[in-house]
Design a protein around this motif. Sequence first.
Motif, PDB file in Angstrom:
ATOM      1  N   GLY A 251       0.820  -1.199   0.000  1.00 59.14           N
ATOM      2  CA  GLY A 251       0.000   0.000   0.000  1.00 59.14           C
ATOM      3  C   GLY A 251       0.855   1.250   0.000  1.00 59.14           C
ATOM      4  O   GLY A 251       2.088   1.190   0.056  1.00 59.14           O
ATOM      5  N   ASP A 252       0.178   2.396  -0.034  1.00 60.30           N
ATOM      6  CA  ASP A 252       0.868   3.678  -0.107  1.00 60.30           C
ATOM      7  C   ASP A 252       0.543   4.510   1.120  1.00 60.30           C
ATOM      8  O   ASP A 252       0.025   4.014   2.117  1.00 60.30           O
ATOM      9  N   GLU A 253       0.865   5.812   1.048  1.00 58.98           N
ATOM     10  CA  GLU A 253       0.621   6.697   2.179  1.00 58.98           C
ATOM     11  C   GLU A 253      -0.861   6.776   2.518  1.00 58.98           C
ATOM     12  O   GLU A 253      -1.235   6.951   3.682  1.00 58.98           O
ATOM     13  N   THR A 254      -1.714   6.671   1.498  1.00 62.57           N
ATOM     14  CA  THR A 254      -3.153   6.720   1.742  1.00 62.57           C
ATOM     15  C   THR A 254      -3.579   5.580   2.657  1.00 62.57           C
ATOM     16  O   THR A 254      -4.363   5.767   3.603  1.00 62.57           O
ATOM     17  N   LEU A 255      -3.061   4.375   2.396  1.00 61.55           N
ATOM     18  CA  LEU A 255      -3.409   3.234   3.243  1.00 61.55           C
ATOM     19  C   LEU A 255      -2.857   3.416   4.648  1.00 61.55           C
ATOM     20  O   LEU A 255      -3.505   3.033   5.630  1.00 61.55           O
ATOM     21  N   LYS A 256      -1.676   3.993   4.763  1.00 63.38           N
ATOM     22  CA  LYS A 256      -1.100   4.236   6.089  1.00 63.38           C
ATOM     23  C   LYS A 256      -1.988   5.177   6.901  1.00 63.38           C
ATOM     24  O   LYS A 256      -2.100   5.034   8.118  1.00 63.38           O
ATOM     25  N   GLN A 257      -2.619   6.126   6.217  1.00 61.27           N
ATOM     26  CA  GLN A 257      -3.528   7.035   6.903  1.00 61.27           C
ATOM     27  C   GLN A 257      -4.803   6.305   7.319  1.00 61.27           C
ATOM     28  O   GLN A 257      -5.350   6.534   8.398  1.00 61.27           O
ATOM     29  N   LYS A 258      -5.269   5.398   6.460  1.00 58.46           N
ATOM     30  CA  LYS A 258      -6.483   4.637   6.778  1.00 58.46           C
ATOM     31  C   LYS A 258      -6.251   3.674   7.932  1.00 58.46           C
ATOM     32  O   LYS A 258      -7.164   3.413   8.731  1.00 58.46           O
ATOM     33  N   LEU A 259      -5.038   3.112   7.995  1.00 57.97           N
ATOM     34  CA  LEU A 259      -4.709   2.090   8.996  1.00 57.97           C
ATOM     35  C   LEU A 259      -3.492   2.547   9.807  1.00 57.97           C
ATOM     36  O   LEU A 259      -2.359   2.179   9.497  1.00 57.97           O
ATOM     37  N   PRO A 260      -3.694   3.332  10.856  1.00 65.67           N
ATOM     38  CA  PRO A 260      -2.560   3.895  11.609  1.00 65.67           C
ATOM     39  C   PRO A 260      -1.916   2.893  12.574  1.00 65.67           C
ATOM     40  O   PRO A 260      -1.772   3.144  13.772  1.00 65.67           O
ATOM     41  N   PHE A 261      -1.513   1.744  12.026  1.00 67.40           N
ATOM     42  CA  PHE A 261      -0.884   0.726  12.859  1.00 67.40           C
ATOM     43  C   PHE A 261       0.460   1.190  13.404  1.00 67.40           C
ATOM     44  O   PHE A 261       0.971   0.612  14.367  1.00 67.40           O
ATOM     45  N   ASP A 262       1.043   2.211  12.788  1.00 69.57           N
ATOM     46  CA  ASP A 262       2.323   2.714  13.279  1.00 69.57           C
ATOM     47  C   ASP A 262       2.196   3.297  14.691  1.00 69.57           C
ATOM     48  O   ASP A 262       3.199   3.487  15.379  1.00 69.57           O
TER      49      ASP A 262
END
Length: 480
Positions: A251-262
């Motif tokens: 995934g990309d940055e958009t997915l990282k925003q959707k899934l804030p597992f970080d």
Amino acid sequence: MKKLNSENIGLTERNPIKIVQFGEGNFLRAFVDYAFQELNDTVNFDAGIAVVQPIENGMVHLLNEQDGLYTLFMKGLSKGQEIQEKKLITNLVKGINPYKEYESYLALAKEEALAFIISNTTESGIAYDANDTLVMQPPNSYPAKVTALLYERFKHFKGDASKGLTIIPCELINNNADTLKEIILKYCSDWQLEEAFTSWILNSNSFHNTLVDRIVPGYPRAEIDAYNQQLDYSDTLIVTAETFFLWVIEGDETLKQKLPFDKTKLDVKIVADMQPYRTRKVRILNGAHTAMVPFSLMYGNETVKETVDNPFTGSFVHKAIFEEINETIAMDKSELDEFADEILDRFRNPFIKHNLSSIALNSISKFKVRVLPSLLGYVAKYDKIPTHLTFSLACLILFYKGTWKGKLLPVDDSSDITDAFAEIWKSSTTEEVAQKTLANVAFWDEDLTAVSDLQEALVRAIDEINSNGIEVGFENFSKQ
């Protein structure tokens, strides 16, 4: 004790449905549902899950009897230290059997907050069935069920681009999301659905390939009394898992925003390309498993833990990984070694009994995919054969003879493989055995007699093992 349900634990509010999950088995409950519970608890993700039973005979009725609640026990080792945790999972808000309540299934498409589809329908679940139609209630295959659900959502929200979904399959096949997407588009064509729907699938939804990694033994039937003593309620859906957790999602940055597992403690990697991580897992974890099975069984071990705890076999596995396998993977060496250390901790997990015989199934095809690329990569890089992986291959050939020191070995493979080895072992010399095995393109998809020094090394290794056994035979072979 009181029965586990919402009323008895004072759970008065449930999360809105943001996720439709196909599959109610142990793995999803110990992996995906746990991961989203962590998101809910850590960043107030507020995600409820509707679980869809993907086959006619399932267990959503058991989930519903407990209002979707269950306890997850996690046990393992980290840097030699034992870790034990338990967590009450509360994010499963409803379970639906589409074979009995198809309208309720389609109604999920109309959920305003719905954002994700997750699945684990086994390796055979992402498959095309030419008999599936849109009017079936439900269609047979998982991809057809998803197509019907997406079409219902498309119609209900009149093609609203903002109502597309993020689709993350967890089935253990490579490029799982790409395969699922391809089949969905085929159903769009088969069912002659409007072009606007196909366009909505392509432009308003996203599909993400994944790699999942966690050992989930499931319900601890043999030790259930000990687990029940740790609870103050009655839970019929206890699930156990190791503490290790890895989820790699393309995934990309958009997915990282959707899934804030970080923002959680979980090892969820959202990356542009998951293939290096897949290679790492297949070569190190799966490769070490496959390489150790014949070698360790013939030595006298029964489990993975016994193998890595034994001074001789443990040293063999360690050197095979760190000195041979890791040397052939195009990733950061320190990252590979750190991952390998975690793998060895997992192999030593005292809470999981992993029998070598249970991972002996289809050892030839597994060796081809999991170990042979490391062996050949080592030859290409260093212009010499890798000692441990070559000795492992010699043990594999002997393993398929079917007996060792008068005892039957747990050979478990298709008849074409076992019949071929029965013929090979009719050979009069070790040279002939090695030559016929390496030349069998059906085994390896190539003729391995072309690999310099490999045939001669296998002859020496097999002769040493036959004459001196595994330990002394390896010691002599490694000196040559």
